[in-house]
Design an enzyme around this catalytic site. Structure first.
Site, PDB file in Angstrom:
ATOM      1  N   ASP A 182       3.303   2.562  -0.832  1.00 27.42           N
ATOM      2  CA  ASP A 182       2.584   3.784  -1.184  1.00 27.42           C
ATOM      3  C   ASP A 182       3.364   4.454  -2.305  1.00 27.42           C
ATOM      4  OD1 ASP A 182       0.738   3.286   0.759  1.00 27.42           O
ATOM      5  OD2 ASP A 182       1.576   4.671   2.218  1.00 27.42           O
ATOM      6  N   ASP A 200     -10.394   3.211   5.874  1.00 26.23           N
ATOM      7  CA  ASP A 200      -9.553   3.934   6.833  1.00 26.23           C
ATOM      8  C   ASP A 200     -10.433   4.291   8.017  1.00 26.23           C
ATOM      9  OD1 ASP A 200      -7.388   3.790   5.106  1.00 26.23           O
ATOM     10  OD2 ASP A 200      -7.859   5.701   4.144  1.00 26.23           O
TER      11      ASP A 200
END
Lengths: 192, 250
Positions: free
Chosen positions: B11, B130
């Site tokens: 990330d 997600d």
């Protein structure tokens, strides 16, 4: 000089990077004269077969490439365009290899994506490469095995992982993305 | 035989690697290029970079980072975060990314998946989903997990495949950062809904979690971040463990 044939298809940067890691410079071009003069020619490719063939035809490269006498390496879609015919967009190819390109039948996950091992490798492209080396594939269509097949891979069925006829070589996998084994294969091609 | 892939995820925020717990409380985990090189050397099968603060101004920084990564490693990598258009995707691919991943923008405008597939080929297009339980059902969340949608997860996966996705990256948000194991049920539901490769993400904590994932679901790859960045799990040991357990591993 190594010429990377530039046609409307995807990521040629990774091929250039891989050659640079081996200390070789390459130029990306669709210019007939430059390709003809090159010491080695690479036909890379991710993209769609029919539109890629269309682009090669517009540039006259579909006629040029089969007449080249220096070592030529097709990668992924590049390999498929060097075959007689592809089911992807129902297009004819350059007929360098006497085989056809078909879509994987239903049953397994498509694209065939990830590391899979080579089998039955033969010829100079695989000198010093492990017998069961894993290389990186990502494709939904495959070239059927034929007399020109120099490496096989299994995914639902056996298909051509690599092909060779005279000075023409081709890999269905991505040597530029296949870590050490891929670098060795590219290096072998560069020393042909 | 096709091997199961182990994919460290980096990330990225402001050019650094970070990892949050439940998508928040970000901790700094280092220089992305150095980490990428280390993971590639240790046997990572692929890498994923998610730019969690992608904005128009930062797009250039991201492209520069992608280009440095592409020079440094010789395994495939995916880049995601804030990709809204074919033009965004082409920039990243030309910088050297092998695949791009779309999430919120694809939910807002599913046609984007088709446009990307037509221009770059399906194999370049990862649809990241997600997922979290909402009113008793697994539902899709967008905006980095902050916004609920009315989409059911399996239905959206199926739709993404129909639009031309080449791969699904499924993150179980309830598991993310917990190290309590993958969400096997949801992962297998999505695997059965599509015939694409599915990357499972969220919850990896120990080698046994990966083994259970590959033994009980059809996931073709496992993605994890924190367990790798903070040295809790080392790739060579993880892969050796899985090999011993007869999981097909490179």
């Amino acid at each position: 000089m190594i010429a990377i044939v530039e046609y409307n298809a995807g990521n040629i940067r990774s091929v250039i990077n891989a050659l640079e890691r081996l200390g070789r410079e390459a130029i990306a071009t669709d210019d007939e004269a430059l390709i003809r003069q090159a010491e080695k020619v690479i036909l890379p490719g991710v993209g769609e077969a029919a539109s890629a063939m269309q682009y090669l035809r517009e540039k006259g490269l579909d006629r040029l490439l089969p007449t080249l006498e220096q070592p030529v390496l097709g990668i992924c879609l590049g390999l498929q365009l060097m075959c007689r015919f592809s089911e992807e967009g129902t297009t004819t190819g350059m007929s360098i290899f006497d085989t056809v390109v078909r879509r994987f039948p239903p049953g397994a996950r498509v694209p065939h994506m990830g590391w899979n091992n080579l089998q039955q490798q033969e010829g100079p492209l695989f000198a010093g490469v492990d017998a069961e080396a894993d290389v990186y594939f990502v494709h939904s269509y495959y070239a059927a095995c034929c007399a020109d097949t120099i490496a096989v891979c299994d995914y639902q069925l056996s298909f051509s992982a690599a092909l060779q006829k005279n000075n023409f070589y081709a890999a269905q996998f991505h040597p530029e993305k296949s870590a050490g084994a891929g670098a060795a294969i590219l290096k072998n091609f560069l020393s042909l | 035989m096709l091997k199961k892939r182990i994919i460290p995820c980096l990330d990225i925020r402001d050019g650094r690697t970070v990892k949050g717990i439940h998508f928040e409380q970000l901790r700094d985990a280092g220089d992305p290029v150095a980490l990428a090189r280390q993971y590639a050397a240790e046997g990572a099968d692929e890498l994923v970079f998610l730019d969690i603060t992608a904005t128009v101004e930062k797009r250039k920084t991201l492209c520069a980072l992608v280009s440095r990564v592409a020079k440094a490693i010789h395994i495939p990598f995916t880049v995601g975060g804030g990709i809204n258009s074919v033009a965004d995707a082409i920039q990243l691919i030309q910088s050297g990314a092998d695949k791009i991943s779309v999430n919120t923008a694809a939910v807002q405008r599913p046609g984007l998946i088709g446009e990307l597939a037509a221009r770059l080929g399906s194999q370049c297009v990862v649809v990241a989903i997600d997922t979290r339980i909402n009113a008793g059902q697994q539902c899709v969340f967008t905006h980095g997990g902050r916004q609920a949608t009315s989409l059911f997860t399996t239905a959206w996966a199926r739709q993404a495949a129909a639009y031309g996705a080449g791969e699904i990256l499924l993150t179980a948000m309830g598991k993310d950062g917990t190290g309590s194991g993958f969400d096997l049920t949801t992962i297998q539901e999505v695997c059965q809904a599509v015939s694409l490769p599915v990357i499972a993400s969220g919850g990896a904590g120990c080698p046994d979690d990966f083994k259970t994932l590959f033994e009980t679901t059809e996931a073709t790859a496992a993605l994890a971040a924190g367990v790798f960045h903070f040295g809790k799990l080392r790739l060579p040991e993880l892969k050796a463990y899985l090999k011993t357990a007869q999981i097909p591993i490179r």
